[in-house]
Write a protein that holds these residues in place. Structure first.
Motif, PDB file in Angstrom:
ATOM      1  N   UNK A 273      10.202  45.598 -38.038  1.00 17.04           N
ATOM      2  CA  UNK A 273       9.456  46.238 -36.958  1.00 17.04           C
ATOM      3  C   UNK A 273       8.374  45.290 -36.411  1.00 17.04           C
ATOM      4  N   UNK A 274       8.007  45.440 -35.118  1.00 16.80           N
ATOM      5  CA  UNK A 274       6.984  44.566 -34.518  1.00 16.80           C
ATOM      6  C   UNK A 274       5.661  44.512 -35.287  1.00 16.80           C
ATOM      7  N   UNK A 275       5.130  45.643 -35.815  1.00 14.69           N
ATOM      8  CA  UNK A 275       3.866  45.525 -36.559  1.00 14.69           C
ATOM      9  C   UNK A 275       3.972  44.603 -37.768  1.00 14.69           C
ATOM     10  N   UNK A 276       5.130  44.666 -38.467  1.00  9.14           N
ATOM     11  CA  UNK A 276       5.322  43.793 -39.624  1.00  9.14           C
ATOM     12  C   UNK A 276       5.494  42.341 -39.187  1.00  9.14           C
ATOM     13  N   UNK A 277       6.171  42.128 -38.046  1.00  7.60           N
ATOM     14  CA  UNK A 277       6.312  40.771 -37.502  1.00  7.60           C
ATOM     15  C   UNK A 277       4.934  40.184 -37.174  1.00  7.60           C
ATOM     16  N   UNK A 278       4.089  41.014 -36.546  1.00  4.24           N
ATOM     17  CA  UNK A 278       2.744  40.558 -36.207  1.00  4.24           C
ATOM     18  C   UNK A 278       1.981  40.162 -37.458  1.00  4.24           C
ATOM     19  N   UNK A 279       2.153  40.933 -38.536  1.00  6.63           N
ATOM     20  CA  UNK A 279       1.450  40.637 -39.789  1.00  6.63           C
ATOM     21  C   UNK A 279       1.950  39.346 -40.411  1.00  6.63           C
TER      22      UNK A 279
ATOM     23  N   UNK B 284       3.568  36.785 -38.984  1.00  5.56           N
ATOM     24  CA  UNK B 284       3.335  35.597 -38.158  1.00  5.56           C
ATOM     25  C   UNK B 284       1.868  35.427 -37.765  1.00  5.56           C
ATOM     26  N   UNK B 285       1.029  36.395 -38.149  1.00  3.40           N
ATOM     27  CA  UNK B 285      -0.403  36.339 -37.876  1.00  3.40           C
ATOM     28  C   UNK B 285      -0.667  36.247 -36.367  1.00  3.40           C
ATOM     29  N   UNK B 286       0.000  37.155 -35.632  1.00  6.73           N
ATOM     30  CA  UNK B 286      -0.217  37.269 -34.194  1.00  6.73           C
ATOM     31  C   UNK B 286      -0.643  38.713 -33.909  1.00  6.73           C
ATOM     32  N   UNK B 287      -1.044  38.973 -32.685  1.00  6.32           N
ATOM     33  CA  UNK B 287      -1.462  40.320 -32.324  1.00  6.32           C
ATOM     34  C   UNK B 287      -0.247  41.243 -32.202  1.00  6.32           C
ATOM     35  N   UNK B 288      -0.479  42.526 -32.425  1.00  7.50           N
ATOM     36  CA  UNK B 288       0.594  43.497 -32.258  1.00  7.50           C
ATOM     37  C   UNK B 288       1.072  43.552 -30.810  1.00  7.50           C
ATOM     38  N   UNK B 289       0.151  43.352 -29.876  1.00 10.53           N
ATOM     39  CA  UNK B 289       0.520  43.363 -28.464  1.00 10.53           C
ATOM     40  C   UNK B 289       1.564  42.297 -28.188  1.00 10.53           C
ATOM     41  N   UNK B 290       1.361  41.079 -28.742  1.00 12.98           N
ATOM     42  CA  UNK B 290       2.341  40.005 -28.536  1.00 12.98           C
ATOM     43  C   UNK B 290       3.665  40.353 -29.196  1.00 12.98           C
TER      44      UNK B 290
ATOM     45  N   UNK C 145       9.289  41.718 -28.601  1.00 13.03           N
ATOM     46  CA  UNK C 145      10.398  42.599 -28.978  1.00 13.03           C
ATOM     47  C   UNK C 145      11.084  43.167 -27.734  1.00 13.03           C
ATOM     48  N   UNK C 146      10.281  43.549 -26.742  1.00 11.72           N
ATOM     49  CA  UNK C 146      10.862  44.084 -25.509  1.00 11.72           C
ATOM     50  C   UNK C 146      11.675  43.013 -24.792  1.00 11.72           C
ATOM     51  N   UNK C 147      11.142  41.783 -24.736  1.00  6.15           N
ATOM     52  CA  UNK C 147      11.870  40.704 -24.065  1.00  6.15           C
ATOM     53  C   UNK C 147      13.143  40.369 -24.824  1.00  6.15           C
ATOM     54  N   UNK C 148      13.098  40.363 -26.150  1.00  2.28           N
ATOM     55  CA  UNK C 148      14.285  40.067 -26.968  1.00  2.28           C
ATOM     56  C   UNK C 148      15.335  41.167 -26.826  1.00  2.28           C
TER      57      UNK C 148
ATOM     58  N   UNK D  47      17.585  36.122 -27.488  1.00  3.55           N
ATOM     59  CA  UNK D  47      16.709  35.039 -27.951  1.00  3.55           C
ATOM     60  C   UNK D  47      16.258  34.169 -26.792  1.00  3.55           C
ATOM     61  N   UNK D  48      17.125  33.921 -25.821  1.00  4.36           N
ATOM     62  CA  UNK D  48      16.776  33.027 -24.722  1.00  4.36           C
ATOM     63  C   UNK D  48      15.625  33.570 -23.874  1.00  4.36           C
ATOM     64  N   UNK D  49      15.402  34.885 -23.950  1.00  4.90           N
ATOM     65  CA  UNK D  49      14.286  35.459 -23.190  1.00  4.90           C
ATOM     66  C   UNK D  49      12.938  35.022 -23.763  1.00  4.90           C
ATOM     67  N   UNK D  50      12.959  34.511 -25.013  1.00  7.68           N
ATOM     68  CA  UNK D  50      11.734  34.061 -25.660  1.00  7.68           C
ATOM     69  C   UNK D  50      11.560  32.546 -25.584  1.00  7.68           C
ATOM     70  N   UNK D  51      12.481  31.863 -24.917  1.00 10.05           N
ATOM     71  CA  UNK D  51      12.369  30.399 -24.799  1.00 10.05           C
ATOM     72  C   UNK D  51      11.234  30.037 -23.847  1.00 10.05           C
ATOM     73  N   UNK D  52      10.668  28.866 -24.065  1.00 14.70           N
ATOM     74  CA  UNK D  52       9.580  28.384 -23.206  1.00 14.70           C
ATOM     75  C   UNK D  52      10.102  28.129 -21.809  1.00 14.70           C
TER      76      UNK D  52
END
Length: 357
Positions: free
Chosen positions: A33-39, A41-47, A52-55, A60-65
């Motif tokens: 789940x996104x909250x666990x991912x945020x924890x 990876x030490x990023x904000x839950x908003x990110x 997650x929405x983009x993925x 995966x390509x939606x998350x590419x630079x």
């Protein structure tokens, strides 16, 4: 805030952030789940939720630079390198000798002079400097009389000689300096309502002063020590205004007794440290070896860190008497005596290396 060329990020930074997003995509595929991912990876839950929405919608390509965003930089990499070199030369090298500050307006003039590129907005110059890794800072002041070669030689030769002397004698290396504080305390930041400058009531008396002489004592393998003596001046007739040669001698005798061994003393070239009486007093102590710092090099003395820490703790001090000020200063210094890691940090700030190469 919009920076030229990708928000001020370099290609390496963009790649690093892309790797983090790809790690998040792998976790999403595993059902994390996104909250666990945020924890993790030490990023904000908003990110995490945005990724997650983009993925979910684009894989995966939606998350590419997407590469550098915003307007392209108006200066080429070669021009940026040259600009940085010219800025490092300082404003005086370009004609601004009265006030040696780099302002955005001056940098804009320099860019136009060097590359015939005009920035109509100073905000654009600010974005450019941030992209180069520059930021507005308060400069350190250095005496124009400094001899940099002599200071470098002292670091390489005299310091090594002092360290060898200390090792041969099994001695402590003691860095000495003096400082003073009047009833008018240093200023420090405090919180207040916007548009309302805070007022701190302090003493308006011009007389009264606390002088302190300190020794920061270092010996490999042992706890770093701070030994000091304070002198209170009440502005009375016949009262000493500061430390004299016999006072320094008594401080050194007390240090010798507390440390229980020889001392290699390092202090500056103040008159009271080098006059005939002081030389006579130091020569009479067989356990004492004296070295001088180079002139105009206070950054080499770790005692300067002690004084800066002390004055910071006395900032915005409410009105008090000289005796109260002396008691507070002694309390602060005593606290430092029980924090050897802090004292070692003052030594580390100087960049001095006492261990043999």
């Amino acid at each position: 805030m919009r920076y030229a060329d990708g928000g001020g990020l370099t290609a390496a930074e963009r790649a690093r952030r892309e790797r983090v997003r790809f790690e998040a995509a792998e976790m999403y595929e595993q059902g994390v789940a996104p909250p666990e991912v945020a924890k993790r990876l030490r990023v904000s839950r908003k990110s995490a939720y945005a990724w997650h929405a983009a993925w979910r919608d684009g894989g995966v390509q939606a998350l590419a630079s997407k590469g550098a965003q915003g307007l392209p930089c108006r200066l080429s990499p070669g021009q940026l390198a040259r600009l940085e070199k010219e800025l490092e030369r300082g404003p005086a090298a370009h004609g601004w000798i009265e006030d040696q500050r780099w302002t955005l307006a001056r940098i804009a003039q320099l860019i136009e002079k060097l590359f015939r590129v005009r920035y109509r907005s100073l905000r654009g110059v600010s974005y450019l400097l941030h992209r180069m890794g520059w930021s507005p800072q308060v400069p350190l002041h250095r005496a124009a009389e400094r001899d940099e070669e002599a200071i470098a030689s002292w670091r390489k030769e005299t310091l090594a000689e002092g360290g060898k002397t200390a090792r041969d004698q099994g001695a402590w290396i003691a860095f000495e300096d003096e400082s003073g504080q009047s009833l008018r305390p240093p200023k420090a930041h405090t919180w207040s309502r916007k548009g309302s400058t805070p007022v701190v009531k302090v003493s308006g008396k011009g007389s009264g002063r606390v002088s302190v002489a300190g020794l920061l004592c270092v010996k490999p393998g042992l706890r770093t020590r701070l030994i000091y003596r304070a002198l209170v001046h009440h502005a009375r007739r016949g009262e000493p205004k500061g430390f004299r040669e016999p006072d320094f001698a008594r401080l050194l005798d007390a240090a010798h007794q507390q440390l229980g061994g020889p001392i290699v003393l390092v202090w500056d070239n103040a008159t009271l440290h080098t006059d005939a009486l002081m030389r006579e007093l130091t020569a009479a102590r067989s356990w004492l070896t004296v070295f001088q710092f180079p002139s105009y090099a206070p950054e080499l003395n770790p005692e300067e860190g002690v004084w800066a820490h002390l004055k910071g703790s006395l900032a915005n001090l409410a009105a008090c008497t000289t005796d109260q000020l002396a008691a507070l200063a002694k309390t602060r210094l005593k606290r430092m005596q029980y924090r050897p890691a802090l004292l070692e940090g003052f030594l580390a700030e100087t960049g001095l290396t006492l261990e043999p190469p």
